[in-house]
Design a protein around this motif. Structure first.
Motif, PDB file in Angstrom:
ATOM      1  N   ASP A   1       1.301   3.885 -12.221  1.00 10.50           N
ATOM      2  CA  ASP A   1       2.508   3.133 -11.885  1.00 10.50           C
ATOM      3  C   ASP A   1       2.490   2.595 -10.457  1.00 10.50           C
ATOM      4  O   ASP A   1       3.464   1.989 -10.010  1.00 10.50           O
ATOM      5  CB  ASP A   1       3.751   3.989 -12.105  1.00 10.50           C
ATOM      6  CG  ASP A   1       3.812   5.205 -11.175  1.00 10.50           C
ATOM      7  OD1 ASP A   1       2.813   5.472 -10.464  1.00 10.50           O
ATOM      8  OD2 ASP A   1       4.850   5.894 -11.175  1.00 10.50           O
ATOM      9  N   GLY A   2       1.400   2.826  -9.720  1.00  8.98           N
ATOM     10  CA  GLY A   2       1.303   2.321  -8.358  1.00  8.98           C
ATOM     11  C   GLY A   2       2.104   3.119  -7.358  1.00  8.98           C
ATOM     12  O   GLY A   2       2.266   2.696  -6.208  1.00  8.98           O
TER      13      GLY A   2
ATOM     14  N   THR B   1      -9.030  -6.914   7.135  1.00 11.50           N
ATOM     15  CA  THR B   1      -8.614  -6.365   5.848  1.00 11.50           C
ATOM     16  C   THR B   1      -9.229  -4.988   5.698  1.00 11.50           C
ATOM     17  O   THR B   1     -10.361  -4.747   6.133  1.00 11.50           O
ATOM     18  CB  THR B   1      -9.045  -7.256   4.672  1.00 11.50           C
ATOM     19  OG1 THR B   1     -10.462  -7.441   4.703  1.00 11.50           O
ATOM     20  CG2 THR B   1      -8.346  -8.597   4.736  1.00 11.50           C
ATOM     21  N   ILE B   2      -8.463  -4.085   5.097  1.00  7.67           N
ATOM     22  CA  ILE B   2      -8.919  -2.721   4.856  1.00  7.67           C
ATOM     23  C   ILE B   2      -9.027  -2.547   3.350  1.00  7.67           C
ATOM     24  O   ILE B   2      -8.072  -2.789   2.607  1.00  7.67           O
ATOM     25  CB  ILE B   2      -7.967  -1.681   5.471  1.00  7.67           C
ATOM     26  CG1 ILE B   2      -7.916  -1.842   6.991  1.00  7.67           C
ATOM     27  CG2 ILE B   2      -8.420  -0.283   5.141  1.00  7.67           C
ATOM     28  CD1 ILE B   2      -6.937  -2.892   7.472  1.00  7.67           C
ATOM     29  N   ARG B   3     -10.201  -2.156   2.910  1.00  8.10           N
ATOM     30  CA  ARG B   3     -10.486  -2.101   1.480  1.00  8.10           C
ATOM     31  C   ARG B   3     -11.072  -0.740   1.108  1.00  8.10           C
ATOM     32  O   ARG B   3     -11.410   0.066   1.961  1.00  8.10           O
ATOM     33  CB  ARG B   3     -11.484  -3.197   1.092  1.00  8.10           C
ATOM     34  CG  ARG B   3     -11.036  -4.623   1.452  1.00  8.10           C
ATOM     35  CD  ARG B   3     -12.107  -5.644   1.121  1.00  8.10           C
ATOM     36  NE  ARG B   3     -11.733  -6.989   1.489  1.00  8.10           N
ATOM     37  CZ  ARG B   3     -11.082  -7.831   0.699  1.00  8.10           C
ATOM     38  NH1 ARG B   3     -10.744  -7.453  -0.528  1.00  8.10           N
ATOM     39  NH2 ARG B   3     -10.770  -9.047   1.100  1.00  8.10           N
TER      40      ARG B   3
ATOM     41  N   GLN C   1      -7.784  -0.134  -9.652  1.00 14.17           N
ATOM     42  CA  GLN C   1      -6.860   0.085  -8.545  1.00 14.17           C
ATOM     43  C   GLN C   1      -5.435  -0.276  -8.964  1.00 14.17           C
ATOM     44  O   GLN C   1      -5.201  -1.333  -9.540  1.00 14.17           O
ATOM     45  CB  GLN C   1      -7.273  -0.743  -7.334  1.00 14.17           C
ATOM     46  CG  GLN C   1      -6.473  -0.417  -6.077  1.00 14.17           C
ATOM     47  CD  GLN C   1      -6.820  -1.346  -4.931  1.00 14.17           C
ATOM     48  OE1 GLN C   1      -6.210  -2.396  -4.792  1.00 14.17           O
ATOM     49  NE2 GLN C   1      -7.780  -0.958  -4.119  1.00 14.17           N
ATOM     50  N   SER C   2      -4.490   0.618  -8.654  1.00 14.37           N
ATOM     51  CA  SER C   2      -3.078   0.363  -8.947  1.00 14.37           C
ATOM     52  C   SER C   2      -2.260   0.114  -7.684  1.00 14.37           C
ATOM     53  O   SER C   2      -1.142  -0.400  -7.757  1.00 14.37           O
ATOM     54  CB  SER C   2      -2.475   1.551  -9.707  1.00 14.37           C
ATOM     55  OG  SER C   2      -2.557   2.745  -8.929  1.00 14.37           O
ATOM     56  N   PHE C   3      -2.804   0.527  -6.523  1.00 11.22           N
ATOM     57  CA  PHE C   3      -2.086   0.357  -5.262  1.00 11.22           C
ATOM     58  C   PHE C   3      -3.097   0.237  -4.130  1.00 11.22           C
ATOM     59  O   PHE C   3      -4.101   0.933  -4.134  1.00 11.22           O
ATOM     60  CB  PHE C   3      -1.161   1.550  -5.007  1.00 11.22           C
ATOM     61  CG  PHE C   3      -0.254   1.384  -3.817  1.00 11.22           C
ATOM     62  CD1 PHE C   3       0.898   0.628  -3.910  1.00 11.22           C
ATOM     63  CD2 PHE C   3      -0.580   1.954  -2.600  1.00 11.22           C
ATOM     64  CE1 PHE C   3       1.722   0.461  -2.815  1.00 11.22           C
ATOM     65  CE2 PHE C   3       0.234   1.791  -1.501  1.00 11.22           C
ATOM     66  CZ  PHE C   3       1.388   1.049  -1.605  1.00 11.22           C
ATOM     67  N   PRO C   4      -2.886  -0.697  -3.164  1.00 14.19           N
ATOM     68  CA  PRO C   4      -1.758  -1.631  -3.066  1.00 14.19           C
ATOM     69  C   PRO C   4      -1.906  -2.786  -4.051  1.00 14.19           C
ATOM     70  O   PRO C   4      -2.997  -3.010  -4.583  1.00 14.19           O
ATOM     71  CB  PRO C   4      -1.858  -2.125  -1.611  1.00 14.19           C
ATOM     72  CG  PRO C   4      -3.312  -2.013  -1.288  1.00 14.19           C
ATOM     73  CD  PRO C   4      -3.813  -0.801  -2.002  1.00 14.19           C
ATOM     74  N   ALA C   5      -0.816  -3.495  -4.262  1.00 12.20           N
ATOM     75  CA  ALA C   5      -0.799  -4.547  -5.280  1.00 12.20           C
ATOM     76  C   ALA C   5      -1.819  -5.634  -4.998  1.00 12.20           C
ATOM     77  O   ALA C   5      -2.426  -6.187  -5.917  1.00 12.20           O
ATOM     78  CB  ALA C   5       0.607  -5.146  -5.385  1.00 12.20           C
ATOM     79  N   GLU C   6      -2.036  -5.946  -3.690  1.00 13.18           N
ATOM     80  CA  GLU C   6      -2.980  -7.003  -3.333  1.00 13.18           C
ATOM     81  C   GLU C   6      -4.422  -6.530  -3.427  1.00 13.18           C
ATOM     82  O   GLU C   6      -5.339  -7.341  -3.359  1.00 13.18           O
ATOM     83  CB  GLU C   6      -2.715  -7.507  -1.913  1.00 13.18           C
ATOM     84  CG  GLU C   6      -1.349  -8.135  -1.686  1.00 13.18           C
ATOM     85  CD  GLU C   6      -0.256  -7.085  -1.516  1.00 13.18           C
ATOM     86  OE1 GLU C   6      -0.588  -5.875  -1.419  1.00 13.18           O
ATOM     87  OE2 GLU C   6       0.928  -7.459  -1.491  1.00 13.18           O
TER      88      GLU C   6
ATOM     89  N   PHE D   1      -4.324   4.251  -1.073  1.00 10.53           N
ATOM     90  CA  PHE D   1      -4.947   3.546  -2.187  1.00 10.53           C
ATOM     91  C   PHE D   1      -4.789   4.408  -3.440  1.00 10.53           C
ATOM     92  O   PHE D   1      -5.084   5.607  -3.421  1.00 10.53           O
ATOM     93  CB  PHE D   1      -6.435   3.299  -1.938  1.00 10.53           C
ATOM     94  CG  PHE D   1      -6.715   2.300  -0.858  1.00 10.53           C
ATOM     95  CD1 PHE D   1      -6.939   0.962  -1.157  1.00 10.53           C
ATOM     96  CD2 PHE D   1      -6.758   2.692   0.474  1.00 10.53           C
ATOM     97  CE1 PHE D   1      -7.195   0.041  -0.150  1.00 10.53           C
ATOM     98  CE2 PHE D   1      -7.022   1.783   1.492  1.00 10.53           C
ATOM     99  CZ  PHE D   1      -7.235   0.451   1.173  1.00 10.53           C
ATOM    100  N   GLY D   2      -4.314   3.796  -4.527  1.00  5.88           N
ATOM    101  CA  GLY D   2      -4.141   4.507  -5.792  1.00  5.88           C
ATOM    102  C   GLY D   2      -5.062   3.937  -6.857  1.00  5.88           C
ATOM    103  O   GLY D   2      -5.228   2.714  -6.953  1.00  5.88           O
TER     104      GLY D   2
END
Length: 458
Positions: A166-167, A227-229, A238-243, A261-262
């Protein structure tokens, strides 16, 4: 000799010690004109400026960038980069300002002492010299010789197993996780994409999550948008973050926290469709009376829970042996149902009267097995009702069939009921009883509605 006012020093005639001035010593003779007996004097210079926290490391003091107290600024007479005892210096005060007094006129380097402040870098005056070079003149105050400094920023957060996809990280205290929480994930690489390539490269800044899923990336240059990945692992989504990443311009000394990160994995759902030969709702897989799987049956995700397959609803067909499987299912709530062909009835998980479904909440990576469906077809019973002329219990040649007799299956063992499967013998005595649920039953004929003179021989 000369009388030297306070604050002045003698530079001529030359003496190694300007604090103790020298003089001219001369024997004058009659009429002698002695000239060029000059005296030179100077005052010490001063140096002022500000030490500031250059939060974006751009070398300029921007609005809101505060002064830094407690830093030593000094005049480096010998140019060795070390603040020697005889070199004038000052310590910055609240607001970051400093005033160095007692500077000998000349061209000198003005530096700051960095060794007392581990982890700080200079942005102004910065490379390549990291100092101001000023020519000081007698009594002058050099102004605006500022120094800007910064420290690296850091980025921290958690990597968590988003079991319900569900993020949202369902956790009370990330540092004290319990079995009730969605757990942190260890061994994942989180990185600052320094080159902006969108992939993890050797030049990127990174950290690997610990047993709680925590990571902390240090030594991040302030003032630059990064950017952090995460390095996504095979079969994880990946469910989170949305972007899919964070974009941030970092600030000196600031640790950007809870940049989480989810991730989750797809679930699978499988089971078998079997022919429940005895309609008992229990699949006998082996041995005598083994019940076979049924191929070619449609199992579907019943999105509207109406027990009917709609063209938009996802389905699979059972294979040889009756096996079916749904793969790549997003975690969530599902209803799995079967399409029951005409003439078939369900014995598991429901009943013929109330067919049931498998309802389940699938979670990340879940493998749900043995979600089976059992079905049966009604049996039938045939035979002949005959007039046993010789009463020997054997249908002999010439003994006629009897029409109009009721033959029934006593499904509840209590004698004849109107609901029992039954048939009335036709001309020739034949009968066919249909719609019998598989099972072990007694089959009777009705004697109560016949002439009492009849006696059963078979």
């Amino acid at each position: 000799a000369e009388v030297i006012p306070e604050g002045w020093f003698q530079s001529f005639p030359v003496d190694d010690d300007p604090v103790h001035p020298t003089y001219y010593e001369e024997t004058l003779t009659s009429g002698m004109n002695s000239e060029d007996n000059n005296f030179g004097n100077y005052q010490l210079a001063k140096k002022t400026g500000t030490k500031f926290h250059d939060r974006n490391a751009d070398g300029d003091r921007d609005d809101g960038e505060e002064g830094l107290a407690g830093w030593t600024i000094f005049v480096d007479y010998d140019g060795d980069g070390v603040n020697d005892p005889e070199e004038p210096s000052a310590v910055t005060i609240s607001g970051g300002s400093y005033l160095i007094e007692g500077i000998e006129p000349g061209t000198w380097m003005v530096r700051e002492v960095m060794s007392d402040h581990t982890g700080w870098m200079q942005s102004y005056p910065g490379a390549p010299d990291y100092y101001h070079e000023d020519t000081f003149t007698s009594g002058e105050t050099e102004r605006g010789n500022d120094f800007g400094n910064y420290t690296y920023a850091s980025k921290s957060g958690y990597k968590f197993h988003d079991i319900d996809a569900d993020g949202v990280w369902d956790v009370v205290d990330p540092e004290n996780q319990t079995s009730e929480d969605e757990p942190g994930l260890q061994g994942w690489t989180i990185y600052v994409d320094v080159d902006g390539s969108g992939t993890f490269n050797a030049g990127d800044l990174w950290d690997v999550t610990d047993e709680n899923g925590f990571y902390k990336i240090e030594n991040i240059m302030p003032g630059v948008e990064y950017t952090i990945r995460e390095v996504l692992k095979t079969n994880w989504i990946q469910s989170f973050p949305a972007e899919g990443f964070y974009t941030e311009t970092f600030e000196s000394t600031v640790e950007s926290t809870r940049n989480d990160f989810g991730n989750y994995q797809y679930a699978t759902k499988s089971g078998y469709k079997w022919h429940d030969l005895n309609a008992d709702g229990i699949w006998q897989k082996t041995g005598d009376g083994a019940e076979p799987g049924l191929a070619g049956w449609k199992i579907f995700i019943d999105e509207d829970s109406d027990l009917e397959w709609d063209a938009t609803e996802v389905y699979v067909m059972t294979t040889a042996g009756g096996f079916y499987i749904f793969e790549d299912l997003e975690p969530g709530e599902y209803v799995f149902a079967e399409v029951i062909p005409t003439g078939w009835f369900q014995s598991f998980p429901g009943t013929p009267e109330i067919p049931e479904v498998h309802e389940e909440t699938l979670t990340s990576g879940m493998v749900s097995e043995d979600n089976n469906f059992g079905n049966w077809m009604p049996a039938s019973k045939t035979g002949v009702k005959f007039h046993d002329l010789n009463g020997d219990g054997v249908k002999d040649t010439g003994e006629p069939g009897l029409a109009g007799w009721t033959i029934y299956v006593d499904v509840d063992g209590d004698g004849y009921d109107a609901e029992d499967p039954q048939a009335v013998t036709i001309t020739g005595g034949g009968y066919t009883i249909t719609g019998i649920k598989p099972g072990v039953y007694d089959v009777f004929e009705r004697m109560d509605n016949q002439d009492p003179a009849w006696i059963q021989s078979l």
